[in-house]
Scaffold this motif. Structure first.
Motif, PDB file in Angstrom:
ATOM      1  N   ASP A  69       3.358   4.456 -18.229  1.00 12.25           N
ATOM      2  CA  ASP A  69       3.243   5.909 -18.296  1.00 12.25           C
ATOM      3  C   ASP A  69       2.328   6.358 -17.148  1.00 12.25           C
ATOM      4  OD1 ASP A  69       0.608   5.525 -19.056  1.00 12.25           O
ATOM      5  OD2 ASP A  69       0.871   6.254 -21.102  1.00 12.25           O
ATOM      6  N   GLY A  70       2.051   7.637 -17.090  1.00  5.77           N
ATOM      7  CA  GLY A  70       1.286   8.173 -15.965  1.00  5.77           C
ATOM      8  C   GLY A  70      -0.144   7.671 -15.885  1.00  5.77           C
ATOM      9  N   THR A  71      -0.639   7.064 -16.974  1.00  3.49           N
ATOM     10  CA  THR A  71      -2.007   6.550 -16.950  1.00  3.49           C
ATOM     11  C   THR A  71      -2.035   5.035 -16.734  1.00  3.49           C
ATOM     12  OG1 THR A  71      -2.119   6.128 -19.320  1.00  3.49           O
ATOM     13  CG2 THR A  71      -2.707   8.361 -18.590  1.00  3.49           C
ATOM     14  N   GLY A  72      -0.870   4.434 -16.546  1.00  2.99           N
ATOM     15  CA  GLY A  72      -0.819   2.983 -16.310  1.00  2.99           C
ATOM     16  C   GLY A  72      -0.606   2.162 -17.562  1.00  2.99           C
ATOM     17  N   ARG A  73      -0.456   2.830 -18.718  1.00  3.58           N
ATOM     18  CA  ARG A  73      -0.245   2.064 -19.968  1.00  3.58           C
ATOM     19  C   ARG A  73       1.220   1.668 -20.131  1.00  3.58           C
ATOM     20  NH1 ARG A  73      -3.255   6.292 -22.529  1.00  3.58           N
ATOM     21  NH2 ARG A  73      -5.452   5.762 -22.391  1.00  3.58           N
ATOM     22  N   PRO A  74       1.458   0.546 -20.813  1.00  9.53           N
ATOM     23  CA  PRO A  74       2.844   0.146 -21.091  1.00  9.53           C
ATOM     24  C   PRO A  74       3.577   1.277 -21.805  1.00  9.53           C
ATOM     25  CG  PRO A  74       1.316  -1.532 -21.857  1.00  9.53           C
ATOM     26  CD  PRO A  74       0.483  -0.382 -21.392  1.00  9.53           C
TER      27      PRO A  74
ATOM     28  N   ILE B 297       2.034  -1.672  -5.666  1.00 10.73           N
ATOM     29  CA  ILE B 297       1.396  -0.365  -5.380  1.00 10.73           C
ATOM     30  C   ILE B 297       1.123   0.415  -6.668  1.00 10.73           C
ATOM     31  CG2 ILE B 297       2.447  -0.181  -3.074  1.00 10.73           C
ATOM     32  CD1 ILE B 297       4.333   2.031  -4.434  1.00 10.73           C
ATOM     33  N   HIS B 298       1.328  -0.212  -7.807  1.00 12.51           N
ATOM     34  CA  HIS B 298       1.294   0.529  -9.074  1.00 12.51           C
ATOM     35  C   HIS B 298      -0.074   1.190  -9.327  1.00 12.51           C
ATOM     36  CE1 HIS B 298       3.758   1.339 -12.639  1.00 12.51           C
ATOM     37  NE2 HIS B 298       2.582   1.575 -13.202  1.00 12.51           N
ATOM     38  N   ASN B 299      -1.130   0.366  -9.246  1.00 10.43           N
ATOM     39  CA  ASN B 299      -2.450   0.922  -9.568  1.00 10.43           C
ATOM     40  C   ASN B 299      -2.836   2.023  -8.590  1.00 10.43           C
ATOM     41  OD1 ASN B 299      -2.609  -0.798 -11.693  1.00 10.43           O
ATOM     42  ND2 ASN B 299      -3.868  -2.340 -10.629  1.00 10.43           N
ATOM     43  N   GLU B 300      -2.504   1.812  -7.322  1.00 13.86           N
ATOM     44  CA  GLU B 300      -2.864   2.835  -6.327  1.00 13.86           C
ATOM     45  C   GLU B 300      -2.124   4.147  -6.619  1.00 13.86           C
ATOM     46  OE1 GLU B 300      -2.033   1.798  -2.233  1.00 13.86           O
ATOM     47  OE2 GLU B 300      -3.170   3.513  -1.475  1.00 13.86           O
ATOM     48  N   LEU B 301      -0.840   4.051  -6.963  1.00 13.16           N
ATOM     49  CA  LEU B 301      -0.070   5.272  -7.253  1.00 13.16           C
ATOM     50  C   LEU B 301      -0.606   5.967  -8.505  1.00 13.16           C
ATOM     51  CD1 LEU B 301       2.215   7.202  -6.561  1.00 13.16           C
ATOM     52  CD2 LEU B 301       3.820   5.668  -7.727  1.00 13.16           C
ATOM     53  N   VAL B 302      -0.888   5.191  -9.545  1.00 13.85           N
ATOM     54  CA  VAL B 302      -1.421   5.791 -10.779  1.00 13.85           C
ATOM     55  C   VAL B 302      -2.759   6.487 -10.490  1.00 13.85           C
ATOM     56  CG1 VAL B 302      -2.417   5.227 -13.044  1.00 13.85           C
ATOM     57  CG2 VAL B 302      -0.210   4.259 -12.382  1.00 13.85           C
ATOM     58  N   THR B 303      -3.596   5.859  -9.692  1.00 16.09           N
ATOM     59  CA  THR B 303      -4.905   6.451  -9.367  1.00 16.09           C
ATOM     60  C   THR B 303      -4.732   7.762  -8.609  1.00 16.09           C
ATOM     61  OG1 THR B 303      -5.833   4.244  -9.236  1.00 16.09           O
ATOM     62  CG2 THR B 303      -7.118   5.996  -8.199  1.00 16.09           C
ATOM     63  N   VAL B 304      -3.851   7.774  -7.640  1.00 13.23           N
ATOM     64  CA  VAL B 304      -3.629   9.001  -6.855  1.00 13.23           C
ATOM     65  C   VAL B 304      -3.037  10.099  -7.751  1.00 13.23           C
ATOM     66  CG1 VAL B 304      -2.258   9.993  -4.985  1.00 13.23           C
ATOM     67  CG2 VAL B 304      -3.455   7.831  -4.631  1.00 13.23           C
TER      68      VAL B 304
ATOM     69  N   THR C 148       0.843  -1.202   0.000  1.00 14.14           N
ATOM     70  CA  THR C 148       0.000   0.000   0.000  1.00 14.14           C
ATOM     71  C   THR C 148       0.872   1.242   0.000  1.00 14.14           C
ATOM     72  OG1 THR C 148       0.020   0.124   2.410  1.00 14.14           O
ATOM     73  CG2 THR C 148      -1.770  -1.163   1.416  1.00 14.14           C
ATOM     74  N   LEU C 149       0.311   2.349  -0.473  1.00 17.99           N
ATOM     75  CA  LEU C 149       1.057   3.612  -0.411  1.00 17.99           C
ATOM     76  C   LEU C 149       1.359   3.978   1.034  1.00 17.99           C
ATOM     77  CD1 LEU C 149      -0.482   6.025  -3.082  1.00 17.99           C
ATOM     78  CD2 LEU C 149       1.624   4.677  -3.196  1.00 17.99           C
TER      79      LEU C 149
END
Ligand code: IPD
Ligand code: CA
Ligand code: CA
Length: 268
Positions: A236-241, A256-263, A154-155
């Protein structure tokens, strides 16, 4: 080298050029050296020093001697490109502002791409004598020992790093909004001042994540491969390769990737 050569055979070469470049950089450290402003606009803060130039001269000379048919993309010199499939990415001194102030945190970053794919990367910290390297599909190593990304989930239990572009005083897209969103959600946040080392630290499990905007291929190329080969995720900043020329990078332990991208996307 021709197309049949395995990039992992490059380890002694990469080791040699980063060590020699490191010696050149350290020969200026805390001594006398010229500092020149690259951005001469009113609010410009981007600089280059004698150490950047001396390191680059050595690295470019060695690559040109060993691989005359390869192209090179390097920070301080505009090089002629032939369109060769092999392209070296060279940051002769990453963390120049740190270096110029005697702040002991900077590195040399070198990557090799083949038709745009990262095949080799090395990030060397000459002060700590720490050398991170990775080859495609071969894992990531710190001074010859395999390393892996961290296990933070988690963050709230993470330490993350970021950086800010040199044009931050006159560009609105300067990462301040993103920083504001992340800083209140993480256990720790750092601005190390060398993006290549930030990425190497994600690979080595010392940081759980990193993001930045508008880095250049020479800043992020080697570090991207280090993170991927250490079991982490880079997008990238939107979670894309993503690829070496991306204008926004997020690199984490994966967990923690998805959580960081969402924040980061809550950037207002
Ligand atoms: C810089 C560093 C810094 C990052 C900047 C880069 P340089 O590279 O990596 O950490 O925040 O965006 O330009 O100029 O020291 O090679
Ligand atoms: Ca750099
Ligand atoms: Ca640099």
């Amino acid at each position: 080298m021709n197309d049949l050569v395995n990039p992992k055979d490059l380890l002694p070469f990469l080791h040699h050029i980063t060590q020699e470049a490191g010696k050149r950089v350290l020969s200026y450290h805390r001594g006398d050296f010229a500092v020149e402003r690259k951005d001469t606009s009113e609010k410009g803060i981007d600089i280059v020093t004698d150490a950047d130039r001396a390191s680059e001269e050595l690295i470019l000379g060695e690559i040109a001697k060993a691989f005359p048919e390869h192209d090179i993309l390097t920070e301080e010199t505009l090089t002629e490109r032939s369109g060769a499939p092999w392209l070296w990415l060279v940051d002769p001194l990453d963390g120049t502002v740190n270096f110029a102030h005697g702040y002991p945190h900077f590195s040399i970053s070198i990557a090799l791409t083949y038709n745009g794919d990262l095949t080799a990367g090395m990030v060397y910290d000459p002060l700590r004598k720490e050398s991170f390297h990775a080859f495609q599909n071969q894992g990531t190593f710190l001074n010859g020992k395999a390393v892996a990304v961290s296990k933070a989930r988690t963050l709230q239990t993470s330490i993350v790093a970021t950086g800010f572009p040199y044009d931050r005083a006159y560009s609105e897209d300067n990462n301040v909004k993103e920083f504001t969103q992340v800083v209140t959600r993480v256990q720790g946040i750092r601005r190390g001042g060398s993006a290549a080392l930030d990425l190497a630290y994600v690979a080595g499990g010392r940081l759980d994540g990193f993001w930045e905007l508008r880095l250049k291929p020479w800043d992020q190329g080697a570090g991207m491969l280090l993170v991927q080969e250490a079991g982490g995720r880079v997008s990238d900043g939107t979670g894309r390769p993503t690829h070496i020329r991306t204008l926004s990078i997020v690199a984490t332990n994966g967990l923690i990737h998805n959580e960081l991208v969402t924040v980061l996307s809550r950037n207002s």
